[in-house]
Design a protein around this motif. Structure first.
Motif, PDB file in Angstrom:
ATOM      1  N   ASP A 181       0.837  -1.190   0.000  1.00 41.29           N
ATOM      2  CA  ASP A 181       0.000   0.000   0.000  1.00 41.29           C
ATOM      3  C   ASP A 181       0.882   1.254   0.000  1.00 41.29           C
ATOM      4  OD1 ASP A 181      -1.908   1.880   0.337  1.00 41.29           O
ATOM      5  OD2 ASP A 181      -2.698   1.101   2.229  1.00 41.29           O
ATOM      6  N   SER A 183       0.282   4.113   0.894  1.00 36.18           N
ATOM      7  CA  SER A 183       0.155   4.967   2.077  1.00 36.18           C
ATOM      8  C   SER A 183       1.102   4.519   3.186  1.00 36.18           C
ATOM      9  CB  SER A 183      -1.290   5.009   2.568  1.00 36.18           C
ATOM     10  OG  SER A 183      -1.699   3.756   3.018  1.00 36.18           O
ATOM     11  N   LEU A 184       1.521   3.237   3.168  1.00 35.45           N
ATOM     12  CA  LEU A 184       2.514   2.789   4.158  1.00 35.45           C
ATOM     13  C   LEU A 184       3.834   3.512   3.939  1.00 35.45           C
ATOM     14  CD1 LEU A 184       2.019  -1.073   4.438  1.00 35.45           C
ATOM     15  CD2 LEU A 184       1.661   0.624   6.196  1.00 35.45           C
ATOM     16  N   ALA A 187       3.327   7.039   4.982  1.00 36.33           N
ATOM     17  CA  ALA A 187       3.267   7.152   6.441  1.00 36.33           C
ATOM     18  C   ALA A 187       4.678   7.155   7.030  1.00 36.33           C
ATOM     19  CB  ALA A 187       2.445   6.010   7.024  1.00 36.33           C
ATOM     20  N   LEU A 191       6.299  10.225   9.163  1.00 36.09           N
ATOM     21  CA  LEU A 191       6.768  10.120  10.540  1.00 36.09           C
ATOM     22  C   LEU A 191       8.251  10.441  10.660  1.00 36.09           C
ATOM     23  CD1 LEU A 191       4.790   6.918  11.472  1.00 36.09           C
ATOM     24  CD2 LEU A 191       4.387   9.201  12.364  1.00 36.09           C
ATOM     25  N   GLY A 192       8.862  10.859   9.551  1.00 32.87           N
ATOM     26  CA  GLY A 192      10.232  11.365   9.646  1.00 32.87           C
ATOM     27  C   GLY A 192      11.301  10.469   9.056  1.00 32.87           C
TER      28      GLY A 192
ATOM     29  N   ALA B  93      -2.706   2.884   7.603  1.00 30.43           N
ATOM     30  CA  ALA B  93      -1.312   2.644   7.238  1.00 30.43           C
ATOM     31  C   ALA B  93      -0.428   2.332   8.438  1.00 30.43           C
ATOM     32  CB  ALA B  93      -0.742   3.830   6.456  1.00 30.43           C
ATOM     33  N   LEU B  94      -0.934   1.506   9.348  1.00 32.77           N
ATOM     34  CA  LEU B  94      -0.076   1.020  10.434  1.00 32.77           C
ATOM     35  C   LEU B  94       0.875  -0.019   9.845  1.00 32.77           C
ATOM     36  CD1 LEU B  94      -2.851   0.603  13.125  1.00 32.77           C
ATOM     37  CD2 LEU B  94      -1.031   2.306  13.152  1.00 32.77           C
ATOM     38  N   PHE B  95       2.122  -0.041  10.344  1.00 36.89           N
ATOM     39  CA  PHE B  95       3.097  -0.973   9.785  1.00 36.89           C
ATOM     40  C   PHE B  95       2.808  -2.382  10.298  1.00 36.89           C
ATOM     41  CE2 PHE B  95       5.596   3.072  10.297  1.00 36.89           C
ATOM     42  CZ  PHE B  95       5.363   3.484   9.005  1.00 36.89           C
ATOM     43  N   PRO B  96       2.436  -3.310   9.398  1.00 33.34           N
ATOM     44  CA  PRO B  96       2.011  -4.633   9.860  1.00 33.34           C
ATOM     45  C   PRO B  96       3.161  -5.478  10.406  1.00 33.34           C
ATOM     46  CG  PRO B  96       2.037  -4.552   7.469  1.00 33.34           C
ATOM     47  CD  PRO B  96       2.333  -3.163   7.954  1.00 33.34           C
ATOM     48  N   ASN B  97       4.395  -5.124  10.039  1.00 33.73           N
ATOM     49  CA  ASN B  97       5.535  -5.930  10.487  1.00 33.73           C
ATOM     50  C   ASN B  97       6.090  -5.473  11.838  1.00 33.73           C
ATOM     51  OD1 ASN B  97       6.170  -3.649   8.821  1.00 33.73           O
ATOM     52  ND2 ASN B  97       8.308  -4.215   9.042  1.00 33.73           N
ATOM     53  N   MET B  98       5.434  -4.495  12.442  1.00 32.36           N
ATOM     54  CA  MET B  98       5.901  -4.013  13.746  1.00 32.36           C
ATOM     55  C   MET B  98       4.801  -4.183  14.780  1.00 32.36           C
ATOM     56  SD  MET B  98       7.645  -0.440  12.641  1.00 32.36           S
ATOM     57  CE  MET B  98       8.485  -0.265  11.066  1.00 32.36           C
ATOM     58  N   TYR B 106       7.955   4.625  16.153  1.00 34.73           N
ATOM     59  CA  TYR B 106       8.683   4.797  14.883  1.00 34.73           C
ATOM     60  C   TYR B 106       9.167   6.230  14.651  1.00 34.73           C
ATOM     61  CZ  TYR B 106      10.077   4.150  10.094  1.00 34.73           C
ATOM     62  OH  TYR B 106      10.828   4.098   8.947  1.00 34.73           O
ATOM     63  N   GLY B 107       8.245   7.179  14.819  1.00 33.42           N
ATOM     64  CA  GLY B 107       8.610   8.576  14.574  1.00 33.42           C
ATOM     65  C   GLY B 107       9.677   9.075  15.543  1.00 33.42           C
ATOM     66  N   ARG B 154       0.282   7.295  17.168  1.00 34.79           N
ATOM     67  CA  ARG B 154       1.561   7.280  16.448  1.00 34.79           C
ATOM     68  C   ARG B 154       1.937   8.676  15.974  1.00 34.79           C
ATOM     69  NH1 ARG B 154       2.146   3.662  11.051  1.00 34.79           N
ATOM     70  NH2 ARG B 154       0.871   5.335  10.204  1.00 34.79           N
TER      71      ARG B 154
END
Lengths: 288, 375
Positions: A181, A183-184, A187, A191-192, B93-98, B106-107, B154
C-alpha cells in the motif's frame, strides 16, 4: 447430495491425475532409480554390489567438492547480484509507473525470454569474444591496441547467469511490491523516515516473501545451469553440472554421475533451507 | 470566505493554494487559516479536491501557486519527513511488520530520541489513548477502533503542530463510527492539538468541528461554525450538501418591500419574507426572477387533521409514507394542488406515533424559513 459429493471427488481425481502422473513418472521414479544406481558399484562385467563408494569419492577427491563449493558460492553471488539489480527495476515498475508504460517496461523484461537460452548466450559471446563488439569498440576508441578476450572467465559466467536469471527475480518482486500500500510508504516518510529508512523499515519487510521466492528460484536455476557456464566459461569453467555431464556422457560412469546428481539435490536443498531460516520465512508463505 | 488572522496563534495558513492535474483544476485559490488548538474540518463530495489539499499540507504534493505556512513559516521547500505535521491515513497505514509499541515509537526513533525516553513516552501515549497494555500486540490483533487510536497515537506522540486526518472513520461500521466521533473530539480537546479533518460525511464534520469548510469543485464555498453552515448556508451548494432540504425551483410572481410571493414549477404557491436577512432582500430580484428554494424538514410544522398550523404558508395534505428512523423519522406528505412530495420531520409526540399512510394532515412553515438562491 451424495451424488454431488461423488462427482466432486471424481473431478478432483481427474484434475489432479495428470499432475500426479507427471510427478510420479518423470520426477519420483527417475530419482528413485538414481538413488539405487548411485548406491552400487561395478565389481565385474554386469555384476554390481552395494556400496557407499560413489559418495565417499565426492568427499575424498578435492576436485569434486571444490567444484561443488565453487558452484555454490558463484550461484549465491549471482543470486545476490540479480537481486541487487532487479530490486530497483521492480520497484520502478511496480510503484513509480502507471498504466501503459508499466506494461511496456514489464514486457521489455520479458522479451529476451522469447528467445532460447542458447541464442541469448551466443548473443553474449558475440559481444564478449576477442573479435567481438566490445573488443572492436575498445580498439576503435584507442583504449587498447590489441584485441581483448573477455570470454572464458568468471566475470563472463556471472554476467551470463545474472542476465538469464533476471526475469525470475523481477516477476515475484513486482508482484509483492505491487501489493504494498502506497500509504505505508507515505506514512513512514510522514513520521520522519528518510529514503533509506523507508526502504529498510517498510518496503523490504513487505517484499520479503517475494525476495526469498525470487532468490530460491534464481539460485536453483543457476546451480543447475549447464549451458551458460559451459559456453561463457569455456571448458575449464568448473561448474558442478559439467562434472555430472562428464560422468554420465564422457566416462560412462552412471553410478558416480547419479551420486553427484543426488548430492547436488541434497546440498542445494540444504542451502535453500538455511536461507529460509536466516530470513525467517516459511516455505509455504514464500511459494504462495 | 476567508478567515484572516494575523496573530501568532495561527497554526496553519494557506494562501491562494492552487493545484492542477493536466487540465483538471483540483484545488483553486484556496485560502484559509486555522487558529491553534481547533478542530477544523473540510467537508465535500468525493473528487472535490479535499484530499489533494490535505496532501499538499502534508508535503506529498506541491502546489502550483500559493503558499502554505505552518506557525508563520513557509513549508513549501520542506520535504514531508521534516514537516511539523503528521497524517492519519484513510486506511490508517499502520506498519504490519511491527508491534503496536514499535509503530508508536517509529517517529521518535527517526528523530533520534534516546531509547529509555522513547519507552516511557510510548507507554505514556498508549495509556493516554486508553490502550495501556497493548504495546506488545501485533497490529492484526487489534480491533478497528483500537487501530484507529494507535494510528492517532503514532502521530500525536511526535507533538505535531497540525494533525491531518484523511477520512479515518470511513472504514468503520456505523456504530463504531458514532463512538469514534465522540472519542476523536475528546482526544483533540485532551491534547489541545490542531486537527484538520477531511470527510464527505456531514455528520462527522458537524459533530466534531469548531470550524467547517465546505469544499466543492476545488473551491471553498463557505467556512464557518457548524451552526452557521446549517442555518445560514451561503450558497446553493452548501444548502443542498449540508443537511436535508426540500427543494423547489420557482418564479417570483409578486414583490413588495418585505418579500415576495412565488409559484413553484410543481404548482406550489408560497410567501417568502426575509425580515432578518438583508442580503437576500437587497438583491434586485424582481417579478419573473427564477429562484431555487430550500426548506429544512424540521422547519415544517405539522398537525393532524384539519386544524391548520399558525404559520404564513399553510397547506392540507395526505401522508404518503412514514420513514421511521427513531429521532430522525420523517414522513412524506403529498399536497393536493402540487405534484411534489414534501419531506416533513415526524414530531416526537404521542399523537404522531400512530400516523400512517393516507392520514390527512396540515402542514405549514413561516415565510422566513425558506432560503432562496439564484439559479
Amino acid at each position: 447430495m451424495s451424488q454431488w459429493k461423488d462427482s466432486g471427488k471424481l473431478g478432483l481425481i481427474l484434475l489432479v491425475s495428470p499432475l500426479a502422473l507427471w510427478l510420479a513418472l518423470f520426477i519420483v521414479l527417475p530419482h528413485i532409480d538414481m538413488v539405487l544406481i548411485s548406491l552400487r558399484e561395478r565389481v565385474a562385467a554386469r555384476q554390481y554390489a552395494f556400496s557407499w563408494g560413489n559418495y565417499t569419492e565426492f568427499f575424498t577427491e578435492p576436485l569434486y567438492w571444490r567444484t561443488f563449493l565453487r558452484t555454490a558460492v558463484m550461484s549465491i553471488l549471482a543470486t545476490g547480484l540479480t537481486l541487487l539489480i532487479a530490486f530497483p527495476v521492480s520497484f520502478y515498475i511496480a510503484k513509480m509507473l502507471r498504466g501503459r508504460l508499466k506494461a511496456a517496461l514489464f514486457i521489455l523484461c520479458l522479451i529476451p525470454f522469447w528467445v532460447s537460452e542458447l541464442v541469448r548466450t551466443y548473443g553474449w559471446m558475440i559481444l564478449l569474444r576477442e573479435t567481438g563488439l566490445f573488443s572492436s569498440l575498445l580498439q576503435w576508441m584507442g583504449l587498447v591496441d590489441q584485441p581483448v578476450e573477455m570470454l572464458y572467465n568468471d566475470v563472463a559466467i556471472m554476467v551470463g547467469l545474472v542476465y538469464t536469471s533476471m526475469l525470475f527475480m523481477v516477476v515475484p518482486l513486482v508482484t509483492t511490491l505491487e501489493s504494498l500500500d502506497d500509504s505505508l510508504i507515505e506514512a513512514a516518510y510522514d513520521l520522519g523516515g528518510n529514503h533509506l529508512e523507508v526502504i529498510r523499515d517498510v518496503v523490504i519487510p513487505h517484499a520479503m516473501p517475494g525476495i526469498v521466492s525470487g532468490c530460491i528460484v534464481v539460485f536453483m536455476l543457476t546451480l543447475g545451469n549447464y549451458l551458460t557456464p559451459t559456453l561463457l566459461g569455456g571448458k575449464d569453467s568448473l561448474w558442478f553440472t559439467e562434472q555430472i555431464y562428464t560422468q554420465f556422457i564422457t566416462r560412462f560412469n552412471w553410478e558416480q554421475g547419479s551420486a553427484f546428481g543426488m548430492l547436488l539435490l541434497v546440498l542445494s536443498s540444504v542451502i535453500v533451507w538455511c536461507g529460509l531460516k536466516l530470513s525467517r520465512q516459511s516455505f509455504t508463505r514464500v511459494m504462495t | 470566505m476567508q478567515l484572516q488572522a494575523n496573530n501568532t496563534d495561527v497554526d496553519l495558513e494557506c494562501r491562494e493554494v492552487t493545484k492542477s492535474f493536466g487540465h483538471f483544476a483540483a484545488v483553486q485559490e484556496v485560502s484559509f487559516s486555522i487558529p491553534s488548538g481547533s478542530f477544523f474540518s473540510i467537508l465535500g463530495p468525493s473528487g472535490c479536491g479535499k484530499t489533494t489539499l490535505l496532501r499538499m499540507v502534508a508535503g506529498f504534493q506541491s502546489p502550483d501557486h500559493g503558499d502554505i505556512l505552518i506557525k508563520g513559516k513557509s513549508v513549501l521547500n520542506t520535504p514531508p519527513n521534516r514537516r511539523p505535521v503528521n497524517m492519519v491515513f484513510q486506511h490508517l497505514a499502520l506498519f504490519p511488520n511491527m508491534t503496536v509499541a514499535e509503530n508508536v515509537a517509529y517517529g521518535l526513533k527517526r528523530r533520534g530520541v534516546a531509547k529509555t525516553d522513547i519507552k516511557s513516552r510510548v507507554e505514556d501515549m498508549l495509556s493516554r489513548v486508553g490502550l495501556p497494555d497493548s504495546g506488545d500486540k501485533q497490529i492484526s490483533q487489534l480491533s478497528g477502533g483500537q487501530k484507529q487510536r494507535i494510528a492517532i497515537a503514532r502521530c500525536l506522540v511526535l507533538n505535531p503542530d497540525v494533525l491531518l486526518l484523511d477520512e479515518p472513520l470511513g472504514a468503520l461500521d456505523l456504530k463504531l463510527r458514532e463512538q469514534m466521533k465522540v472519542e476523536l473530539k475528546h482526544l483533540q480537546e485532551k491534547f489541545g492539538a490542531t486537527f484538520i479533518y477531511i470527510t464527505h460525511d456531514q455528520s462527522e464534520a458537524l459533530v466534531m468541528s469548531d470550524q467547517v469548510a465546505v469544499m466543492n469543485a476545488g473551491r471553498f464555498e463557505q467556512v464557518g461554525a457548524p451552526q452557521e453552515l446549517y442555518y445560514e448556508p451561503a450558497s446553493r451548494f452548501v444548502a443542498g450538501f449540508v443537511g436535508e432540504s426540500n427543494r423547489w425551483y420557482g418564479v417570483i410572481q409578486e414583490r413588495d418591500e418585505k418579500g415576495f410571493n412565488v409559484q413553484c414549477e410543481t404548482g406550489l404557491k408560497m410567501r417568502i419574507d426575509r425580515p432578518g436577512n438583508d442580503l437576500q432582500v437587497s438583491h434586485p430580484w424582481g417579478v419573473g426572477k427564477k429562484l431555487e428554494f430550500y426548506l429544512r424538514p424540521e422547519s415544517i410544522t405539522v398537525t393532524l387533521g384539519d386544524t391548520a398550523p399558525a404559520t404564513t404558508n399553510r397547506y392540507k395534505g395526505k401522508v404518503e409514507s412514514v420513514l421511521f428512523d427513531g429521532a430522525r423519522s420523517q414522513m412524506l406528505v403529498r399536497l393536493p394542488d402540487a405534484i411534489e412530495l414534501l419531506n416533513v420531520a415526524l414530531p416526537q409526540t404521542a399523537e404522531f406515533r400512530r400516523v400512517k399512510k393516507g392520514d390527512v394532515v396540515s402542514v405549514g412553515w413561516m415565510s422566513g424559513q425558506v432560503r432562496c438562491y439564484e439559479v
